[in-house]
Motif scaffolding. Structure first.
Motif, PDB file in Angstrom:
ATOM      1  N   GLY A 104     124.376 -29.754 -20.026  1.00 35.99           N
ATOM      2  CA  GLY A 104     123.142 -30.517 -19.930  1.00 35.99           C
ATOM      3  C   GLY A 104     122.503 -30.704 -21.282  1.00 35.99           C
ATOM      4  O   GLY A 104     122.883 -30.050 -22.263  1.00 35.99           O
ATOM      5  N   SER A 105     121.529 -31.594 -21.317  1.00 34.76           N
ATOM      6  CA  SER A 105     120.788 -31.832 -22.553  1.00 34.76           C
ATOM      7  C   SER A 105     119.359 -32.235 -22.223  1.00 34.76           C
ATOM      8  O   SER A 105     119.064 -32.700 -21.118  1.00 34.76           O
ATOM      9  N   VAL A 106     118.497 -32.056 -23.206  1.00 31.28           N
ATOM     10  CA  VAL A 106     117.092 -32.451 -23.075  1.00 31.28           C
ATOM     11  C   VAL A 106     117.026 -33.964 -23.249  1.00 31.28           C
ATOM     12  O   VAL A 106     117.497 -34.503 -24.258  1.00 31.28           O
ATOM     13  N   THR A 107     116.469 -34.648 -22.259  1.00 31.25           N
ATOM     14  CA  THR A 107     116.427 -36.114 -22.295  1.00 31.25           C
ATOM     15  C   THR A 107     115.016 -36.681 -22.354  1.00 31.25           C
ATOM     16  O   THR A 107     114.856 -37.893 -22.489  1.00 31.25           O
ATOM     17  N   ASP A 108     113.982 -35.805 -22.271  1.00 33.42           N
ATOM     18  CA  ASP A 108     112.604 -36.287 -22.343  1.00 33.42           C
ATOM     19  C   ASP A 108     111.683 -35.113 -22.634  1.00 33.42           C
ATOM     20  O   ASP A 108     111.971 -33.982 -22.236  1.00 33.42           O
ATOM     21  N   LYS A 109     110.580 -35.393 -23.331  1.00 33.96           N
ATOM     22  CA  LYS A 109     109.513 -34.415 -23.565  1.00 33.96           C
ATOM     23  C   LYS A 109     108.186 -35.071 -23.212  1.00 33.96           C
ATOM     24  O   LYS A 109     107.977 -36.241 -23.516  1.00 33.96           O
ATOM     25  N   ARG A 110     107.298 -34.291 -22.575  1.00 33.00           N
ATOM     26  CA  ARG A 110     105.954 -34.777 -22.240  1.00 33.00           C
ATOM     27  C   ARG A 110     104.930 -33.838 -22.843  1.00 33.00           C
ATOM     28  O   ARG A 110     104.755 -32.713 -22.375  1.00 33.00           O
ATOM     29  N   ASP A 111     104.236 -34.327 -23.866  1.00 32.15           N
ATOM     30  CA  ASP A 111     103.227 -33.505 -24.523  1.00 32.15           C
ATOM     31  C   ASP A 111     102.081 -33.137 -23.579  1.00 32.15           C
ATOM     32  O   ASP A 111     101.524 -32.045 -23.682  1.00 32.15           O
ATOM     33  N   ALA A 112     101.720 -34.044 -22.668  1.00 27.67           N
ATOM     34  CA  ALA A 112     100.555 -33.838 -21.803  1.00 27.67           C
ATOM     35  C   ALA A 112     100.652 -32.539 -21.000  1.00 27.67           C
ATOM     36  O   ALA A 112      99.648 -31.840 -20.833  1.00 27.67           O
ATOM     37  N   ASP A 113     101.843 -32.205 -20.506  1.00 25.20           N
ATOM     38  CA  ASP A 113     101.976 -30.974 -19.722  1.00 25.20           C
ATOM     39  C   ASP A 113     103.001 -30.004 -20.323  1.00 25.20           C
ATOM     40  O   ASP A 113     103.382 -29.039 -19.681  1.00 25.20           O
ATOM     41  N   ARG A 114     103.409 -30.280 -21.572  1.00 23.08           N
ATOM     42  CA  ARG A 114     104.358 -29.417 -22.296  1.00 23.08           C
ATOM     43  C   ARG A 114     105.599 -29.136 -21.454  1.00 23.08           C
ATOM     44  O   ARG A 114     106.026 -28.008 -21.279  1.00 23.08           O
ATOM     45  N   SER A 115     106.174 -30.228 -20.934  1.00 22.20           N
ATOM     46  CA  SER A 115     107.389 -30.096 -20.129  1.00 22.20           C
ATOM     47  C   SER A 115     108.513 -30.907 -20.755  1.00 22.20           C
ATOM     48  O   SER A 115     108.276 -31.836 -21.527  1.00 22.20           O
ATOM     49  N   VAL A 116     109.721 -30.512 -20.411  1.00 25.83           N
ATOM     50  CA  VAL A 116     110.898 -31.251 -20.852  1.00 25.83           C
ATOM     51  C   VAL A 116     111.750 -31.565 -19.627  1.00 25.83           C
ATOM     52  O   VAL A 116     111.730 -30.847 -18.630  1.00 25.83           O
ATOM     53  N   GLU A 117     112.498 -32.663 -19.729  1.00 26.74           N
ATOM     54  CA  GLU A 117     113.456 -33.017 -18.691  1.00 26.74           C
ATOM     55  C   GLU A 117     114.849 -32.686 -19.201  1.00 26.74           C
ATOM     56  O   GLU A 117     115.198 -33.014 -20.333  1.00 26.74           O
ATOM     57  N   VAL A 118     115.620 -32.028 -18.354  1.00 25.50           N
ATOM     58  CA  VAL A 118     117.019 -31.721 -18.647  1.00 25.50           C
ATOM     59  C   VAL A 118     117.871 -32.543 -17.696  1.00 25.50           C
ATOM     60  O   VAL A 118     117.667 -32.520 -16.475  1.00 25.50           O
ATOM     61  N   THR A 119     118.794 -33.305 -18.247  1.00 26.80           N
ATOM     62  CA  THR A 119     119.785 -34.017 -17.453  1.00 26.80           C
ATOM     63  C   THR A 119     121.045 -33.177 -17.472  1.00 26.80           C
ATOM     64  O   THR A 119     121.482 -32.731 -18.545  1.00 26.80           O
ATOM     65  N   LEU A 120     121.632 -32.939 -16.292  1.00 27.11           N
ATOM     66  CA  LEU A 120     122.732 -31.979 -16.207  1.00 27.11           C
ATOM     67  C   LEU A 120     123.824 -32.459 -15.276  1.00 27.11           C
ATOM     68  O   LEU A 120     123.647 -33.388 -14.492  1.00 27.11           O
ATOM     69  N   LYS A 121     124.970 -31.773 -15.395  1.00 25.55           N
ATOM     70  CA  LYS A 121     126.043 -31.929 -14.423  1.00 25.55           C
ATOM     71  C   LYS A 121     126.781 -30.614 -14.319  1.00 25.55           C
ATOM     72  O   LYS A 121     126.819 -29.817 -15.261  1.00 25.55           O
ATOM     73  N   GLY A 122     127.328 -30.388 -13.138  1.00 24.09           N
ATOM     74  CA  GLY A 122     128.185 -29.238 -12.885  1.00 24.09           C
ATOM     75  C   GLY A 122     129.530 -29.776 -12.434  1.00 24.09           C
ATOM     76  O   GLY A 122     129.613 -30.435 -11.392  1.00 24.09           O
ATOM     77  N   LYS A 123     130.574 -29.528 -13.223  1.00 22.42           N
ATOM     78  CA  LYS A 123     131.892 -30.093 -12.941  1.00 22.42           C
ATOM     79  C   LYS A 123     132.872 -29.006 -12.538  1.00 22.42           C
ATOM     80  O   LYS A 123     132.803 -27.886 -13.024  1.00 22.42           O
TER      81      LYS A 123
END
Length: 139
Positions: A104-123
């Motif tokens: 997986g990798s970090v695909t987005d950051k939101r300063d407003a709530d200090r969160s990050v989005e992780v896009t992932l896969k399990g193969k």
């Protein structure tokens, strides 16, 4: 699991999470089904699974969901990094004797709530068992 909380300011879009290999066993599949009160025979009884056309018992979505959480929470530093959103889609089944490897990798950051989005896969050997995104809050 990472014992130290990952810091929001230290994470960048594009950062890769370390891979996590999960051996798929009968105990993991059946135990996950029982723990989530999913008593469908295809998750616990090989003969019943084969009657359904499956070569062996197969993992339920709730166990997969828990493993996705383990992957992201382990990278983020544990329960102090709250999951805010989790969206997954199942693909190829997980059968005993295989290994599912998460990436997986970090695909987005939101300063407003200090969160990050992780896009992932399990193969596994058949392809992607799970794909999705997880939003997690960081310190």
């Amino acid at each position: 699991m990472n014992s130290e909380l990952r810091r929001y300011d230290d994470v960048k879009v594009g950062d890769e999470l370390p891979a996590l290999a999960v051996p798929i066993t009968v105990q993991l599949i059946a135990g996950g089904a029982i723990a989530t009160r999913d008593y469908f025979p295809g998750h616990m009884d090989k003969d019943a699974a084969q009657e359904l056309g499956s070569p062996h018992v197969f993992m339920n979505i709730l166990t997969t969901n828990g493993l996705v959480q383990r992957f992201v929470e382990g990278w983020a530093g544990g329960p102090g990094a709250p999951l805010r959103d989790l969206k997954i889609k199942l693909g190829a089944p997980n059968y005993p004797g295989d290994t599912m490897t998460f990436s997986g990798s970090v695909t987005d950051k939101r300063d407003a709530d200090r969160s990050v989005e992780v896009t992932l896969k399990g193969k596994n050997q058949y392809g992607s068992h799970v794909t999705g995104t997880v939003r997690v809050g960081l310190a």
